[in-house]
Scaffold this motif. Sequence first.
Motif, PDB file in Angstrom:
ATOM      1  N   LYS A   1       0.844  -1.210   0.000  1.00  0.00           N
ATOM      2  CA  LYS A   1       0.000   0.000   0.000  1.00  0.00           C
ATOM      3  C   LYS A   1       0.878   1.257   0.000  1.00  0.00           C
ATOM      4  N   ASP A   2       1.937   1.195   0.779  1.00  0.00           N
ATOM      5  CA  ASP A   2       2.853   2.336   0.892  1.00  0.00           C
ATOM      6  C   ASP A   2       3.468   2.695  -0.471  1.00  0.00           C
ATOM      7  N   LEU A   3       3.590   1.693  -1.353  1.00  0.00           N
ATOM      8  CA  LEU A   3       4.162   1.938  -2.683  1.00  0.00           C
ATOM      9  C   LEU A   3       3.101   2.345  -3.706  1.00  0.00           C
ATOM     10  N   GLY A   4       1.853   2.391  -3.281  1.00  0.00           N
ATOM     11  CA  GLY A   4       0.805   2.753  -4.235  1.00  0.00           C
ATOM     12  C   GLY A   4       0.212   1.564  -4.976  1.00  0.00           C
ATOM     13  N   VAL A   5       0.506   0.353  -4.500  1.00  0.00           N
ATOM     14  CA  VAL A   5      -0.073  -0.839  -5.124  1.00  0.00           C
ATOM     15  C   VAL A   5      -1.565  -0.901  -4.789  1.00  0.00           C
ATOM     16  N   GLU A   6      -2.372  -1.234  -5.792  1.00  0.00           N
ATOM     17  CA  GLU A   6      -3.828  -1.284  -5.578  1.00  0.00           C
ATOM     18  C   GLU A   6      -4.392  -2.700  -5.544  1.00  0.00           C
ATOM     19  N   VAL A   7      -3.657  -3.619  -6.181  1.00  0.00           N
ATOM     20  CA  VAL A   7      -4.190  -4.975  -6.370  1.00  0.00           C
ATOM     21  C   VAL A   7      -3.076  -5.978  -6.086  1.00  0.00           C
ATOM     22  N   VAL A   8      -3.436  -7.127  -5.546  1.00  0.00           N
ATOM     23  CA  VAL A   8      -2.426  -8.181  -5.382  1.00  0.00           C
ATOM     24  C   VAL A   8      -2.950  -9.495  -5.971  1.00  0.00           C
ATOM     25  N   ILE A   9      -2.069 -10.157  -6.710  1.00  0.00           N
ATOM     26  CA  ILE A   9      -2.400 -11.479  -7.269  1.00  0.00           C
ATOM     27  C   ILE A   9      -2.122 -12.510  -6.173  1.00  0.00           C
ATOM     28  N   LEU A  10      -3.088 -13.337  -5.869  1.00  0.00           N
ATOM     29  CA  LEU A  10      -2.910 -14.351  -4.822  1.00  0.00           C
ATOM     30  C   LEU A  10      -3.282 -15.736  -5.353  1.00  0.00           C
ATOM     31  N   GLY A  11      -2.543 -16.732  -4.893  1.00  0.00           N
ATOM     32  CA  GLY A  11      -2.867 -18.109  -5.255  1.00  0.00           C
ATOM     33  C   GLY A  11      -2.450 -18.503  -6.651  1.00  0.00           C
ATOM     34  N   HIS A  12      -1.514 -17.760  -7.239  1.00  0.00           N
ATOM     35  CA  HIS A  12      -1.048 -18.159  -8.569  1.00  0.00           C
ATOM     36  C   HIS A  12      -0.517 -19.591  -8.508  1.00  0.00           C
ATOM     37  N   SER A  13      -0.696 -20.344  -9.566  1.00  0.00           N
ATOM     38  CA  SER A  13      -0.317 -21.762  -9.521  1.00  0.00           C
ATOM     39  C   SER A  13       1.170 -21.948  -9.264  1.00  0.00           C
ATOM     40  N   GLU A  14       1.984 -20.955  -9.672  1.00  0.00           N
ATOM     41  CA  GLU A  14       3.417 -21.085  -9.372  1.00  0.00           C
ATOM     42  C   GLU A  14       3.662 -20.942  -7.868  1.00  0.00           C
ATOM     43  N   ARG A  15       2.873 -20.112  -7.209  1.00  0.00           N
ATOM     44  CA  ARG A  15       2.974 -20.007  -5.746  1.00  0.00           C
ATOM     45  C   ARG A  15       2.497 -21.310  -5.102  1.00  0.00           C
ATOM     46  N   ARG A  16       1.445 -21.872  -5.658  1.00  0.00           N
ATOM     47  CA  ARG A  16       0.918 -23.123  -5.080  1.00  0.00           C
ATOM     48  C   ARG A  16       1.912 -24.260  -5.309  1.00  0.00           C
ATOM     49  N   ALA A  17       2.387 -24.421  -6.563  1.00  0.00           N
ATOM     50  CA  ALA A  17       3.175 -25.608  -6.913  1.00  0.00           C
ATOM     51  C   ALA A  17       4.626 -25.503  -6.456  1.00  0.00           C
ATOM     52  N   ILE A  18       5.249 -24.333  -6.649  1.00  0.00           N
ATOM     53  CA  ILE A  18       6.685 -24.239  -6.364  1.00  0.00           C
ATOM     54  C   ILE A  18       6.925 -23.867  -4.905  1.00  0.00           C
ATOM     55  N   TYR A  19       6.039 -23.052  -4.341  1.00  0.00           N
ATOM     56  CA  TYR A  19       6.283 -22.537  -2.983  1.00  0.00           C
ATOM     57  C   TYR A  19       5.311 -23.084  -1.939  1.00  0.00           C
ATOM     58  N   GLY A  20       4.570 -24.096  -2.334  1.00  0.00           N
ATOM     59  CA  GLY A  20       3.778 -24.843  -1.348  1.00  0.00           C
ATOM     60  C   GLY A  20       2.607 -24.089  -0.742  1.00  0.00           C
TER      61      GLY A  20
END
Length: 249
Positions: free
Chosen positions: A82-101
Amino acid sequence: MRRSYMAGNWKMNNTRSEALALVKELLDNGSFKNKVLIAPSYTALDAVSKAVEGTELILGAQNMSTDESGAHTGEISPVMLKDLGVEVVILGHSERRAIYGETDKIINIKVHLALKHKLDVIFCVGETLDEREGGLAEKIVTDQVVEGLKGISEDQLSAITIAYEPVWAIGTGKTATPEDADDIHKVIRTKIENIFSKNAADNVIIQYGGSVKPANVKELMAKPNIDGALVGGAALKAETFIPIMEYNK
Ligand code: PGA
Protein backbone atom coordinates in the motif's frame (compact mmCIF):
# COMPACT_ATOMS: atom_id res chain seq x y z
CA MET A 1 -22.42 -5.34 -17.81
CA ARG A 2 -19.03 -6.58 -16.65
CA ARG A 3 -16.11 -4.40 -17.72
CA SER A 4 -13.31 -6.37 -19.39
CA TYR A 5 -10.22 -6.63 -17.23
CA MET A 6 -6.80 -7.39 -18.72
CA ALA A 7 -3.89 -8.04 -16.40
CA GLY A 8 -0.21 -8.55 -17.13
CA ASN A 9 1.72 -10.69 -14.67
CA TRP A 10 5.38 -10.01 -15.35
CA LYS A 11 6.56 -12.76 -13.00
CA MET A 12 10.33 -12.67 -12.27
CA ASN A 13 11.18 -10.48 -15.24
CA ASN A 14 12.27 -6.89 -15.86
CA THR A 15 14.73 -4.75 -13.94
CA ARG A 16 13.61 -1.25 -13.00
CA SER A 17 14.82 0.28 -16.25
CA GLU A 18 13.25 -2.48 -18.34
CA ALA A 19 10.01 -2.11 -16.40
CA LEU A 20 9.94 1.65 -16.94
CA ALA A 21 10.61 1.27 -20.66
CA LEU A 22 7.71 -1.18 -21.00
CA VAL A 23 5.35 1.02 -19.00
CA LYS A 24 6.23 3.99 -21.18
CA GLU A 25 5.42 2.01 -24.33
CA LEU A 26 2.09 0.89 -22.91
CA LEU A 27 1.14 4.42 -21.87
CA ASP A 28 2.34 6.06 -25.09
CA ASN A 29 0.82 3.55 -27.50
CA GLY A 30 -2.02 1.81 -25.67
CA SER A 31 -5.58 2.84 -24.93
CA PHE A 32 -7.56 2.05 -21.81
CA LYS A 33 -11.17 1.23 -22.56
CA ASN A 34 -10.76 -1.96 -20.60
CA LYS A 35 -9.50 -2.09 -17.05
CA VAL A 36 -5.75 -2.79 -17.39
CA LEU A 37 -3.30 -3.90 -14.71
CA ILE A 38 0.39 -4.68 -14.67
CA ALA A 39 2.10 -6.62 -11.90
CA PRO A 40 5.88 -6.00 -11.94
CA SER A 41 8.24 -7.70 -9.52
CA TYR A 42 8.61 -6.15 -6.06
CA THR A 43 11.88 -4.40 -6.92
CA ALA A 44 10.27 -2.42 -9.76
CA LEU A 45 7.07 -1.48 -7.91
CA ASP A 46 8.29 1.85 -6.56
CA ALA A 47 9.61 3.08 -9.91
CA VAL A 48 6.56 1.84 -11.80
CA SER A 49 4.22 3.32 -9.21
CA LYS A 50 5.60 6.79 -9.94
CA ALA A 51 5.40 6.18 -13.69
CA VAL A 52 1.72 5.14 -13.63
CA GLU A 53 0.55 7.79 -11.17
CA GLY A 54 -2.36 9.73 -12.63
CA THR A 55 -2.74 7.27 -15.54
CA GLU A 56 -5.30 4.52 -16.05
CA LEU A 57 -2.75 1.75 -15.72
CA ILE A 58 -3.37 -0.05 -12.44
CA LEU A 59 -0.45 -1.26 -10.34
CA GLY A 60 -0.52 -4.78 -8.96
CA ALA A 61 1.84 -6.97 -6.97
CA GLN A 62 2.35 -10.67 -7.62
CA ASN A 63 2.12 -11.93 -4.06
CA MET A 64 2.35 -10.82 -0.43
CA SER A 65 2.93 -12.21 3.05
CA THR A 66 0.35 -13.84 5.30
CA ASP A 67 1.35 -11.28 7.97
CA GLU A 68 1.40 -7.55 8.48
CA SER A 69 4.87 -7.23 9.98
CA GLY A 70 7.42 -9.01 12.11
CA ALA A 71 9.87 -11.88 11.86
CA HIS A 72 9.19 -13.02 8.28
CA THR A 73 12.54 -12.85 6.53
CA GLY A 74 12.18 -12.20 2.83
CA GLU A 75 8.45 -11.49 2.91
CA ILE A 76 6.57 -8.34 1.84
CA SER A 77 3.60 -7.10 3.82
CA PRO A 78 0.37 -5.58 2.50
CA VAL A 79 1.24 -2.41 4.43
CA MET A 80 4.43 -2.11 2.37
CA LEU A 81 2.55 -2.68 -0.87
CA LYS A 82 0.00 0.00 0.00
CA ASP A 83 2.85 2.34 0.89
CA LEU A 84 4.16 1.94 -2.68
CA GLY A 85 0.81 2.75 -4.23
CA VAL A 86 -0.07 -0.84 -5.12
CA GLU A 87 -3.83 -1.28 -5.58
CA VAL A 88 -4.19 -4.97 -6.37
CA VAL A 89 -2.43 -8.18 -5.38
CA ILE A 90 -2.40 -11.48 -7.27
CA LEU A 91 -2.91 -14.35 -4.82
CA GLY A 92 -2.87 -18.11 -5.26
CA HIS A 93 -1.05 -18.16 -8.57
CA SER A 94 -0.32 -21.76 -9.52
CA GLU A 95 3.42 -21.08 -9.37
CA ARG A 96 2.97 -20.01 -5.75
CA ARG A 97 0.92 -23.12 -5.08
CA ALA A 98 3.17 -25.61 -6.91
CA ILE A 99 6.69 -24.24 -6.36
CA TYR A 100 6.28 -22.54 -2.98
CA GLY A 101 3.78 -24.84 -1.35
CA GLU A 102 0.97 -22.35 -0.85
CA THR A 103 -2.16 -24.16 0.25
CA ASP A 104 -5.77 -23.06 -0.01
CA LYS A 105 -5.58 -22.20 3.69
CA ILE A 106 -2.55 -19.93 3.25
CA ILE A 107 -4.17 -18.28 0.26
CA ASN A 108 -7.38 -17.72 2.22
CA ILE A 109 -5.40 -15.99 5.00
CA LYS A 110 -3.76 -13.76 2.39
CA VAL A 111 -7.10 -12.91 0.75
CA HIS A 112 -8.50 -11.77 4.10
CA LEU A 113 -5.37 -9.77 4.92
CA ALA A 114 -5.28 -8.07 1.52
CA LEU A 115 -8.91 -7.00 1.84
CA LYS A 116 -8.30 -5.76 5.37
CA HIS A 117 -5.66 -3.45 3.93
CA LYS A 118 -7.91 -2.32 1.08
CA LEU A 119 -5.98 -4.14 -1.61
CA ASP A 120 -8.10 -5.62 -4.38
CA VAL A 121 -7.32 -9.24 -5.20
CA ILE A 122 -6.87 -11.33 -8.32
CA PHE A 123 -7.48 -14.78 -6.89
CA CYS A 124 -6.13 -17.60 -9.07
CA VAL A 125 -7.45 -21.14 -9.37
CA GLY A 126 -6.79 -23.95 -11.82
CA GLU A 127 -6.23 -27.66 -12.22
CA THR A 128 -3.07 -29.55 -13.25
CA LEU A 129 -2.89 -31.78 -16.31
CA ASP A 130 -3.20 -34.95 -14.21
CA GLU A 131 -6.27 -33.55 -12.51
CA ARG A 132 -7.84 -32.62 -15.85
CA GLU A 133 -7.08 -36.01 -17.37
CA GLY A 134 -8.51 -37.66 -14.28
CA GLY A 135 -11.79 -35.82 -14.81
CA LEU A 136 -11.23 -33.72 -11.69
CA ALA A 137 -10.96 -30.21 -13.15
CA GLU A 138 -14.37 -29.02 -11.97
CA LYS A 139 -13.96 -30.45 -8.50
CA ILE A 140 -10.45 -29.05 -7.99
CA VAL A 141 -11.41 -25.59 -9.16
CA THR A 142 -14.63 -25.57 -7.15
CA ASP A 143 -12.78 -26.66 -4.00
CA GLN A 144 -10.15 -23.96 -4.53
CA VAL A 145 -12.89 -21.33 -4.88
CA VAL A 146 -14.71 -22.51 -1.75
CA GLU A 147 -11.55 -22.76 0.38
CA GLY A 148 -9.85 -19.64 -0.93
CA LEU A 149 -12.93 -17.49 -0.37
CA LYS A 150 -13.92 -18.97 2.98
CA GLY A 151 -15.27 -16.29 5.33
CA ILE A 152 -15.47 -13.63 2.62
CA SER A 153 -18.66 -11.56 2.63
CA GLU A 154 -20.62 -10.65 -0.48
CA ASP A 155 -19.59 -7.06 0.06
CA GLN A 156 -15.92 -8.02 0.10
CA LEU A 157 -16.32 -10.13 -3.02
CA SER A 158 -16.66 -6.97 -5.09
CA ALA A 159 -12.92 -6.37 -4.49
CA ILE A 160 -12.05 -9.84 -5.82
CA THR A 161 -11.45 -10.91 -9.41
CA ILE A 162 -11.14 -14.63 -10.04
CA ALA A 163 -8.57 -15.90 -12.55
CA TYR A 164 -9.05 -19.39 -13.95
CA GLU A 165 -5.66 -20.63 -15.08
CA PRO A 166 -5.37 -24.28 -16.04
CA VAL A 167 -1.84 -25.08 -14.88
CA TRP A 168 -1.09 -27.09 -18.01
CA ALA A 169 -1.74 -24.04 -20.18
CA ILE A 170 0.56 -21.63 -18.33
CA GLY A 171 3.69 -20.76 -20.25
CA THR A 172 3.33 -23.86 -22.40
CA GLY A 173 1.82 -22.37 -25.53
CA LYS A 174 -1.18 -24.68 -24.99
CA THR A 175 -4.42 -22.82 -24.43
CA ALA A 176 -7.64 -24.32 -23.19
CA THR A 177 -10.19 -24.27 -25.99
CA PRO A 178 -12.53 -21.33 -25.52
CA GLU A 179 -15.32 -23.87 -24.90
CA ASP A 180 -13.39 -25.74 -22.20
CA ALA A 181 -12.38 -22.49 -20.53
CA ASP A 182 -15.90 -21.13 -20.64
CA ASP A 183 -17.25 -24.38 -19.14
CA ILE A 184 -15.03 -23.94 -16.09
CA HIS A 185 -15.81 -20.24 -15.87
CA LYS A 186 -19.46 -21.20 -15.79
CA VAL A 187 -18.82 -23.70 -13.01
CA ILE A 188 -17.06 -20.97 -11.04
CA ARG A 189 -19.86 -18.48 -11.65
CA THR A 190 -22.44 -21.01 -10.52
CA LYS A 191 -20.44 -21.71 -7.38
CA ILE A 192 -20.30 -17.98 -6.66
CA GLU A 193 -24.07 -17.89 -7.03
CA ASN A 194 -24.40 -20.80 -4.58
CA ILE A 195 -22.09 -19.25 -2.01
CA PHE A 196 -23.19 -15.63 -2.37
CA SER A 197 -26.05 -14.66 -4.69
CA LYS A 198 -27.18 -14.35 -8.31
CA ASN A 199 -26.20 -10.71 -8.21
CA ALA A 200 -22.68 -11.58 -7.01
CA ALA A 201 -22.37 -14.20 -9.77
CA ASP A 202 -23.54 -11.74 -12.42
CA ASN A 203 -21.00 -9.17 -11.33
CA VAL A 204 -17.89 -11.18 -10.51
CA ILE A 205 -15.12 -10.77 -13.09
CA ILE A 206 -13.54 -14.07 -14.14
CA GLN A 207 -10.33 -13.86 -16.12
CA TYR A 208 -8.82 -16.66 -18.15
CA GLY A 209 -5.06 -17.22 -17.99
CA GLY A 210 -2.73 -19.61 -19.76
CA SER A 211 -0.91 -18.75 -23.00
CA VAL A 212 -3.22 -15.86 -23.89
CA LYS A 213 -1.84 -14.03 -26.91
CA PRO A 214 -3.05 -11.57 -29.54
CA ALA A 215 -3.95 -14.51 -31.82
CA ASN A 216 -6.35 -16.20 -29.37
CA VAL A 217 -7.68 -13.37 -27.19
CA LYS A 218 -10.63 -12.69 -29.47
CA GLU A 219 -12.05 -16.23 -29.41
CA LEU A 220 -11.55 -16.53 -25.67
CA MET A 221 -13.14 -13.17 -24.89
CA ALA A 222 -16.08 -13.98 -27.16
CA LYS A 223 -17.27 -16.54 -24.61
CA PRO A 224 -20.02 -15.32 -22.30
CA ASN A 225 -18.31 -16.20 -19.02
CA ILE A 226 -14.82 -14.97 -19.89
CA ASP A 227 -14.42 -11.37 -18.75
CA GLY A 228 -10.72 -10.75 -19.14
CA ALA A 229 -7.28 -12.27 -19.19
CA LEU A 230 -4.35 -12.81 -16.86
CA VAL A 231 -1.36 -12.77 -19.16
CA GLY A 232 2.21 -13.87 -18.49
CA GLY A 233 4.58 -14.21 -21.44
CA ALA A 234 2.64 -11.97 -23.82
CA ALA A 235 2.54 -9.20 -21.21
CA LEU A 236 6.32 -8.74 -21.38
CA LYS A 237 6.28 -6.92 -24.71
CA ALA A 238 4.17 -3.91 -25.65
CA GLU A 239 3.61 -5.29 -29.13
CA THR A 240 1.91 -8.39 -27.76
CA PHE A 241 0.25 -6.90 -24.67
CA ILE A 242 -1.31 -3.85 -26.30
CA PRO A 243 -3.55 -5.86 -28.69
CA ILE A 244 -4.69 -7.92 -25.69
CA MET A 245 -5.30 -5.02 -23.35
CA GLU A 246 -7.16 -3.12 -26.04
CA TYR A 247 -9.35 -6.06 -27.00
CA ASN A 248 -12.90 -4.92 -27.20
CA LYS A 249 -15.56 -7.44 -26.25
P1 PGA B 1 1.27 -17.30 -19.58
O1 PGA B 1 1.12 -17.09 -18.00
O2 PGA B 1 0.42 -16.25 -20.25
O3 PGA B 1 2.74 -17.10 -19.87
O4 PGA B 1 0.81 -18.67 -19.90
C1 PGA B 1 -0.12 -16.80 -17.43
C2 PGA B 1 0.00 -16.69 -15.94
O5 PGA B 1 0.71 -17.48 -15.34
O6 PGA B 1 -0.62 -15.80 -15.31
